[in-house]
Scaffold this motif. Structure first.
Motif, mmCIF file in Angstrom:
data_model
loop_
_atom_site.group_PDB
_atom_site.id
_atom_site.type_symbol
_atom_site.label_atom_id
_atom_site.label_comp_id
_atom_site.label_asym_id
_atom_site.label_seq_id
_atom_site.Cartn_x
_atom_site.Cartn_y
_atom_site.Cartn_z
ATOM 1 N N GLY A 257 0.786 -1.229 0.000
ATOM 2 C CA GLY A 257 0.000 0.000 0.000
ATOM 3 C C GLY A 257 0.813 1.272 0.000
ATOM 4 O O GLY A 257 0.288 2.353 0.246
ATOM 5 N N ARG A 258 2.119 1.153 -0.312
ATOM 6 C CA ARG A 258 3.033 2.272 -0.163
ATOM 7 C C ARG A 258 2.556 3.525 -0.885
ATOM 8 O O ARG A 258 2.523 4.602 -0.318
ATOM 9 C CB ARG A 258 4.418 1.850 -0.675
ATOM 10 C CG ARG A 258 5.489 2.897 -0.505
ATOM 11 C CD ARG A 258 6.818 2.374 -0.995
ATOM 12 N NE ARG A 258 6.813 2.182 -2.434
ATOM 13 C CZ ARG A 258 7.812 1.586 -3.095
ATOM 14 N NH1 ARG A 258 8.826 1.097 -2.435
ATOM 15 N NH2 ARG A 258 7.752 1.462 -4.398
ATOM 16 N N ASP A 259 2.210 3.399 -2.154
ATOM 17 C CA ASP A 259 1.834 4.565 -2.955
ATOM 18 C C ASP A 259 0.408 4.448 -3.466
ATOM 19 O O ASP A 259 0.054 5.033 -4.485
ATOM 20 C CB ASP A 259 2.793 4.713 -4.145
ATOM 21 C CG ASP A 259 4.216 4.986 -3.699
ATOM 22 O OD1 ASP A 259 4.399 5.806 -2.789
ATOM 23 O OD2 ASP A 259 5.145 4.366 -4.250
ATOM 24 N N GLU A 260 -0.404 3.689 -2.772
ATOM 25 C CA GLU A 260 -1.760 3.432 -3.248
ATOM 26 C C GLU A 260 -2.656 4.646 -3.034
ATOM 27 O O GLU A 260 -2.759 5.179 -1.923
ATOM 28 C CB GLU A 260 -2.331 2.225 -2.515
ATOM 29 C CG GLU A 260 -3.648 1.732 -3.069
ATOM 30 C CD GLU A 260 -4.054 0.423 -2.431
ATOM 31 O OE1 GLU A 260 -5.194 0.322 -1.960
ATOM 32 O OE2 GLU A 260 -3.207 -0.505 -2.392
ATOM 33 N N THR A 306 0.150 -4.262 -12.111
ATOM 34 C CA THR A 306 1.107 -4.962 -11.263
ATOM 35 C C THR A 306 2.445 -4.238 -11.340
ATOM 36 O O THR A 306 2.861 -3.785 -12.416
ATOM 37 C CB THR A 306 1.272 -6.433 -11.678
ATOM 38 O OG1 THR A 306 2.232 -7.061 -10.814
ATOM 39 C CG2 THR A 306 1.746 -6.575 -13.117
ATOM 40 N N THR A 307 3.121 -4.090 -10.213
ATOM 41 C CA THR A 307 4.396 -3.365 -10.170
ATOM 42 C C THR A 307 5.475 -4.254 -9.577
ATOM 43 O O THR A 307 5.340 -4.751 -8.455
ATOM 44 C CB THR A 307 4.274 -2.075 -9.336
ATOM 45 O OG1 THR A 307 3.892 -2.407 -7.998
ATOM 46 C CG2 THR A 307 3.235 -1.138 -9.928
ATOM 47 N N THR A 335 7.861 -2.982 -14.893
ATOM 48 C CA THR A 335 8.888 -4.016 -14.762
ATOM 49 C C THR A 335 10.197 -3.489 -15.338
ATOM 50 O O THR A 335 10.300 -2.302 -15.686
ATOM 51 C CB THR A 335 8.444 -5.307 -15.483
ATOM 52 O OG1 THR A 335 9.411 -6.333 -15.254
ATOM 53 C CG2 THR A 335 8.269 -5.080 -16.977
ATOM 54 N N CYS A 336 11.179 -4.366 -15.452
ATOM 55 C CA CYS A 336 12.453 -3.999 -16.075
ATOM 56 C C CYS A 336 12.652 -4.793 -17.354
ATOM 57 O O CYS A 336 12.298 -5.976 -17.418
ATOM 58 C CB CYS A 336 13.619 -4.257 -15.127
ATOM 59 S SG CYS A 336 13.854 -2.965 -13.891
ATOM 60 N N LEU A 456 7.181 0.803 -18.500
ATOM 61 C CA LEU A 456 5.755 0.570 -18.245
ATOM 62 C C LEU A 456 5.150 -0.038 -19.513
ATOM 63 O O LEU A 456 5.208 0.545 -20.582
ATOM 64 C CB LEU A 456 5.043 1.879 -17.914
ATOM 65 C CG LEU A 456 3.533 1.772 -17.660
ATOM 66 C CD1 LEU A 456 3.270 0.992 -16.387
ATOM 67 C CD2 LEU A 456 2.894 3.158 -17.594
ATOM 68 N N VAL A 457 4.599 -1.242 -19.357
ATOM 69 C CA VAL A 457 3.921 -1.919 -20.452
ATOM 70 C C VAL A 457 2.422 -1.694 -20.265
ATOM 71 O O VAL A 457 1.838 -2.114 -19.258
ATOM 72 C CB VAL A 457 4.236 -3.426 -20.465
ATOM 73 C CG1 VAL A 457 3.547 -4.100 -21.653
ATOM 74 C CG2 VAL A 457 5.738 -3.661 -20.498
#
Length: 460
Positions: A257-260, A306-307, A335-336, A456-457
């Motif tokens: 929930g860090r940046d939610e 999804t992160t 993703t990377c 970011l896809v």
């Protein structure tokens, strides 16, 4: 050395001395000044106001400070870890209580310094003081080293005290800004201890950036302490950033929930019971499920995201198809790109670490093909002051990767044995001290953001 300034915000400074020292341009009082540029302008008045024949002592590691060289026709002495510094800090180590020992080197002398105070960052302050001594014609450098060995700080500033119960208390409560708080947390991580608890209060005068900065400090603390406790009006932002309690500083698991955002109705999915337990109380409880088997009907949500998790799924394609099934709108994957991971300069020093990273991330083409539809892949710039704990976050601050706590927050380092990790670190240390790293990559220190493997896809 004294200066008298008047007014609020950018202030006018009256000449009182022939020596002026500018340590850095940070974030202290940014709400009053409005920007780093305004802070730099105000501090530059000290340099502009030097008496004729005066000397400016400037931080060679801070581009905003070194730019002040143009503000005076007088003598300029620089200090720092950069190869160009007139008073250079080399061979820095810390003892079990976080006290730094290092070499100060000038063009014609060097001296070993052992500070009796806690914090590697204080080595730069010591170099600045030695530079002021040189400007005042106080010889030799050995005399400065002897004086620095008895240095003391203001009460409540990096004050380490042993308590009756056997614990040690590092008190840096005098005041705080993001830069000083990160330095104090680095010092906490350097102290040998079985368990580290960071107790954080409010940082004042940050203006509109306050919430974001407190979240960032929470994330930074979670990578360096076993427990993060926050108090005051900004406690929620800090704990959201830290995830309340991080069981191990070696984990790279994202804080729940860090940046939610609370502006939207968000349904979080989290298979880990411990991570669900750390979710902030003001957010709805996370659903116990995995991406490969989402317990929702078709088109249940406007979108799905999804992160930094697809590389951990047991079945990538099943998880992506499930996201497509439950989302009536776009699907986003942060993703990377494994094809870009090895392009980072760290590959010159730690190839096995980045080889591990590249193997863990799925090919972007596979993600795009599985999601189908209209797919766009957009690079995500990484800011130079990024506070998340991954290797590329330190692209312009390579010294940070000499810190074991910073490396431990990048999970790929855990796949490399301790001896190899130490060899990699020493190679980077040598090149930083010799100036080789700066000769190859020094431009990155002033690059505002790096376009690297983070992408970011977005599938519509």
């Amino acid at each position: 050395m004294r200066w008298r300034c008047s007014g609020r915000g950018p202030r006018r400074c009256r000449r009182w001395s022939s020596i002026g020292v500018v340590l850095n341009v940070g974030q202290a009082h940014i709400s009053k000044f409005g920007s780093h540029e305004a802070i730099a302008k105000a501090k530059g008045e000290l340099v502009q106001g030097l008496a004729p024949g005066g000397t400016a002592i400037l931080n060679a590691d801070d581009p905003r400070v070194t730019a002040m060289r143009a503000l005076t026709d007088g003598r300029v002495l620089t200090f720092g870890r950069a190869p160009s510094a007139d008073v250079r800090v080399l061979d820095l180590t810390q003892d079990s209580r976080g006290r730094p020992t290092f070499t100060l080197r000038t063009a014609d002398a060097s001296a070993r310094v052992a500070l009796p105070v806690v914090g590697a960052h204080l080595a730069l302050n010591a170099a600045a003081a030695a530079g002021a001594g040189l400007a005042a014609d106080i010889p030799p450098l050995d005399a400065a080293a002897q004086a620095l060995a008895t240095a003391s700080l203001t009460k409540g500033r990096m004050e380490l005290r042993d308590l009756a119960n056997g614990a040690a208390l590092l008190d840096d409560s005098y005041n705080a800004n993001p830069d000083s708080t990160r330095a104090a947390l680095d010092a906490l991580a350097a102290i040998h201890a079985e368990r580290r608890i960071a107790v954080l209060g409010e940082m004042l005068e940050l203006g509109d950036a306050s919430e974001a900065e407190h979240r960032g400090i929470g994330r930074y603390a979670a990578a360096r302490a076993d427990v993060v406790v926050a108090i005051g009006d900004t406690a929620r932002a800090i704990t959201e950033g830290a995830g309340a309690e991080t069981p191990s500083r070696a984990t790279s698991a994202p804080e729940p929930g860090r940046d939610e955002s609370t502006a939207f109705e968000v349904t979080a999915v989290e298979p880990s019971a411990s991570m669900r337990a750390q979710r902030p109380a003001h957010l709805p409880a996370a659903i116990d499920a995995v991406a490969e088997h989402l317990p929702f009907p078709d088109d249940a949500f406007d979108g799905a995201m999804t992160t930094f998790s697809v590389h951990q799924w047991s079945d990538l394609k099943a998880g992506l198809r499930e996201m497509r099934r439950v989302a009536g709108g776009p699907v986003a994957v942060l993703t990377c790109d494994p094809d870009l991971v090895r392009d980072f300069w760290l590959y010159e020093y730690a190839p096995l670490v980045l080889d591990t990273e590249a193997r863990r991330y799925p090919a972007i083409a596979t993600i795009a093909e599985t999601l189908g539809g209209d797919v766009a892949v957009t690079p995500v710039p990484i800011p130079v002051d990024c506070t998340d704990g991954f290797d590329e976050a330190y692209y312009g601050r390579p010294e940070r990767l000499l810190d074991p706590a910073a490396r431990q927050s990048c999970s790929a380092w855990s796949f490399v044995d301790a001896e190899t990790s130490e060899q990699y670190t020493e190679a980077l240390r040598r090149d930083l001290e010799s100036g080789t790293w700066d000769a190859r990559h020094g431009r990155l220190r002033t690059l505002p953001a790096l376009t690297g493997p983070l992408v970011l896809v977005l599938a519509r």
